[in-house]
Enzyme design. Structure first.
Site, PDB file in Angstrom:
ATOM      1  N   LYS A  46       3.601  -6.614  12.462  1.00  0.00           N
ATOM      2  CA  LYS A  46       2.353  -7.255  11.172  1.00  0.00           C
ATOM      3  C   LYS A  46       3.038  -8.306  10.127  1.00  0.00           C
ATOM      4  O   LYS A  46       3.615  -8.550  10.236  1.00  0.00           O
ATOM      5  CB  LYS A  46       3.081  -6.234   9.987  1.00  0.00           C
ATOM      6  CG  LYS A  46       1.884  -6.458   8.658  1.00  0.00           C
ATOM      7  CD  LYS A  46       1.538  -5.096   8.181  1.00  0.00           C
ATOM      8  CE  LYS A  46       1.228  -4.973   6.682  1.00  0.00           C
ATOM      9  NZ  LYS A  46       1.431  -3.773   5.551  1.00  0.00           N
ATOM     10  N   ARG A  59      -0.848   5.653  19.819  1.00  0.00           N
ATOM     11  CA  ARG A  59      -0.258   6.866  20.004  1.00  0.00           C
ATOM     12  C   ARG A  59       1.139   7.235  21.033  1.00  0.00           C
ATOM     13  O   ARG A  59       2.011   6.178  21.433  1.00  0.00           O
ATOM     14  CB  ARG A  59      -1.354   7.728  21.174  1.00  0.00           C
ATOM     15  CG  ARG A  59      -0.713   9.223  22.150  1.00  0.00           C
ATOM     16  CD  ARG A  59      -2.355  10.019  20.720  1.00  0.00           C
ATOM     17  NE  ARG A  59      -3.652  10.028  20.869  1.00  0.00           N
ATOM     18  CZ  ARG A  59      -4.589  10.757  21.988  1.00  0.00           C
ATOM     19  NH1 ARG A  59      -3.729  11.272  22.426  1.00  0.00           N
ATOM     20  NH2 ARG A  59      -5.331  10.226  22.198  1.00  0.00           N
ATOM     21  N   ARG A 109       0.921  -1.090  -0.133  1.00  0.00           N
ATOM     22  CA  ARG A 109       0.647   0.144   0.194  1.00  0.00           C
ATOM     23  C   ARG A 109       1.251   1.170  -0.277  1.00  0.00           C
ATOM     24  O   ARG A 109       1.636   0.941   0.024  1.00  0.00           O
ATOM     25  CB  ARG A 109      -1.227   0.153   1.597  1.00  0.00           C
ATOM     26  CG  ARG A 109      -2.084  -1.348   1.313  1.00  0.00           C
ATOM     27  CD  ARG A 109      -3.221  -1.207   2.438  1.00  0.00           C
ATOM     28  NE  ARG A 109      -3.489   0.172   2.617  1.00  0.00           N
ATOM     29  CZ  ARG A 109      -3.490   1.320   3.940  1.00  0.00           C
ATOM     30  NH1 ARG A 109      -3.148   0.290   4.801  1.00  0.00           N
ATOM     31  NH2 ARG A 109      -4.116   2.061   3.884  1.00  0.00           N
TER      32      ARG A 109
HETATM   33  C1  BTN Z   1       0.250  -4.311   2.316  1.00  0.00           C
HETATM   34  O1  BTN Z   1       0.975  -2.731   2.003  1.00  0.00           O
HETATM   35  O2  BTN Z   1       0.464  -4.457   3.709  1.00  0.00           O
HETATM   36  C2  BTN Z   1      -0.149  -4.851   1.364  1.00  0.00           C
HETATM   37  C3  BTN Z   1       0.648  -5.642   0.908  1.00  0.00           C
HETATM   38  C4  BTN Z   1       0.033  -6.769  -0.277  1.00  0.00           C
HETATM   39  C5  BTN Z   1       1.146  -7.471  -0.690  1.00  0.00           C
HETATM   40  C6  BTN Z   1       0.775  -8.264  -1.782  1.00  0.00           C
HETATM   41  S1  BTN Z   1       1.727 -10.281  -2.036  1.00  0.00           S
HETATM   42  C7  BTN Z   1      -0.067 -10.205  -3.336  1.00  0.00           C
HETATM   43  C8  BTN Z   1      -0.308  -9.334  -3.285  1.00  0.00           C
HETATM   44  N1  BTN Z   1       0.527  -8.697  -5.750  1.00  0.00           N
HETATM   45  C9  BTN Z   1       1.124  -7.510  -4.783  1.00  0.00           C
HETATM   46  O3  BTN Z   1       1.757  -7.281  -6.188  1.00  0.00           O
HETATM   47  N2  BTN Z   1       1.032  -6.855  -3.620  1.00  0.00           N
HETATM   48  C10 BTN Z   1      -0.459  -8.031  -2.933  1.00  0.00           C
END
Ligand code: BTN
Length: 325
Positions: A184, A321, A119
């Site tokens: 995460k 926070r 993201r």
């Molecule tokens: C994030 O940033 O948390 C989202 C990560 C999403 C990763 C997955 S791996 C499979 C799919 N293909 C990608 O290029 N990204 C998503």
């Protein structure tokens, strides 16, 4: 990645050593190719033990993706699966397929992504054999503007599967990360295609850290974990994980299409990592707004009780926070 790399690695296991000579004979390639492949695998994050006189073995129990294990049960719920060894990004690949007419519920899973997307323009890293990376195409009859709550439904489904598999600490961070004890474990990237006013299509990309998170930590600016740290390295078959996650997403998305996010709201809040905690939201404009995360509304917007009253967020990054967003 060299062409034979995954074929070579699939000849190795964690349980016993196999000589380079035997691997070379089985695949009708040279011993030097096997030797080079082992070095390449190491550079892609897969540890291989080499012992003189015995051969090679995988340092961790990797289960390679096997179409026969996940495609038939998924096809029973209408999901068309495709496994690829290597590509840039399952999201990018499936987006192209979607644009050239790939059917509703197409799924692409890959052993390795050269340019995994995260993201907010970030990259998504996963060591070879250490992650589950897949994308699912969902075609909606509604415009993209009416899909609010979609990403929360996806995160909820993933967290529920992880809990069912024994990971009781799996929680959702708004809008759709999966955390365990604040670190995460999985992320979701949803990319929309099609007409914003007519029928739309969502490429739902899921990345789960399965093994080897410790090797990712130096490259990342946030705490990360993997499934092996919580369930042990032997309990993990990525095929099972894929099957369960895709089947759950299928159920949830069918319901979401019918009824929207509202019926999922209380379940989502029950697994909300920051429910009733003091957090801050970093907005798209770079503003930091502090408050108490009191839940989400029927459209999936985050509700924050602030000094200026209840505020609603449709996008942004949440952090506890005092912590960096
Ligand atoms: C994030 O940033 O948390 C989202 C990560 C999403 C990763 C997955 S791996 C499979 C799919 N293909 C990608 O290029 N990204 C998503």
């Amino acid at each position: 990645m060299t062409p034979h790399l995954l074929d070579i690695l699939r000849q190795l296991s964690h349980d016993e050593f196999r000589s380079g000579e035997e691997v070379a004979r089985r695949l009708r390639i040279s011993r030097a190719s096997v030797h080079n492949a082992v070095h390449e695998a190491e550079s892609l994050g897969l540890r291989v033990q080499a012992v003189r006189g015995r051969g090679y073995r995988l340092a961790l129990p990797v289960t390679w993706l096997d179409v026969a294990s996940f495609a038939p049960p998924l096809s029973a719920c209408g999901v068309h699966s495709q496994r690829l060894d290597t590509l840039d990004s399952t999201n990018a690949h499936l987006m192209l397929l979607a644009q050239s007419g790939a059917p509703h519920k197409s799924l692409v899973v890959a052993e390795w992504q050269g340019k995994g997307r995260g993201r907010r323009g970030r990259i998504w890293l996963a060591g070879l054999g250490g992650g589950l990376m897949f994308s699912l195409l969902w075609r909606f009859n509604r415009p993209a503007s009416e899909l609010s709550g979609l990403s929360l439904v996806v995160g909820l489904g993933l967290a529920q599967v992880l809990r069912d598999l024994g990971l009781q600490g799996a929680a959702v961070k708004w809008p759709n990360d999966i955390l365990v004890d604040g670190a995460k474990l999985a992320g979701v990237l949803i990319e929309l295609a099609g007409d914003m006013l007519g029928p739309s299509a969502a490429i739902i990309g899921v990345g789960v850290n399965v093994l080897g998170a410790e090797s990712l930590r130096p490259a990342l600016d946030q705490p990360v974990t993997d499934l092996s740290e919580h369930l042990g390295p032997h309990s993990l078959d990525r095929n099972v994980l894929l099957r369960e996650m895709a089947a759950r997403l299928n159920d949830h998305l069918e319901r979401f299409e019918r009824d929207g996010f509202a019926p999922f709201r209380l379940d989502w809040q029950a697994l909300h990592a920051h429910q009733d905690q003091s957090v801050q939201v970093l907005t798209g404009h770079g503003e930091r707004i502090a408050g108490q995360a009191v839940g989400v509304d029927d459209g999936g917007a985050l509700l924050l009780a602030t000094e200026r009253g209840l505020q609603r967020f449709h996008s942004g990054e949440v952090s506890l926070r005092g912590a960096a967003a």
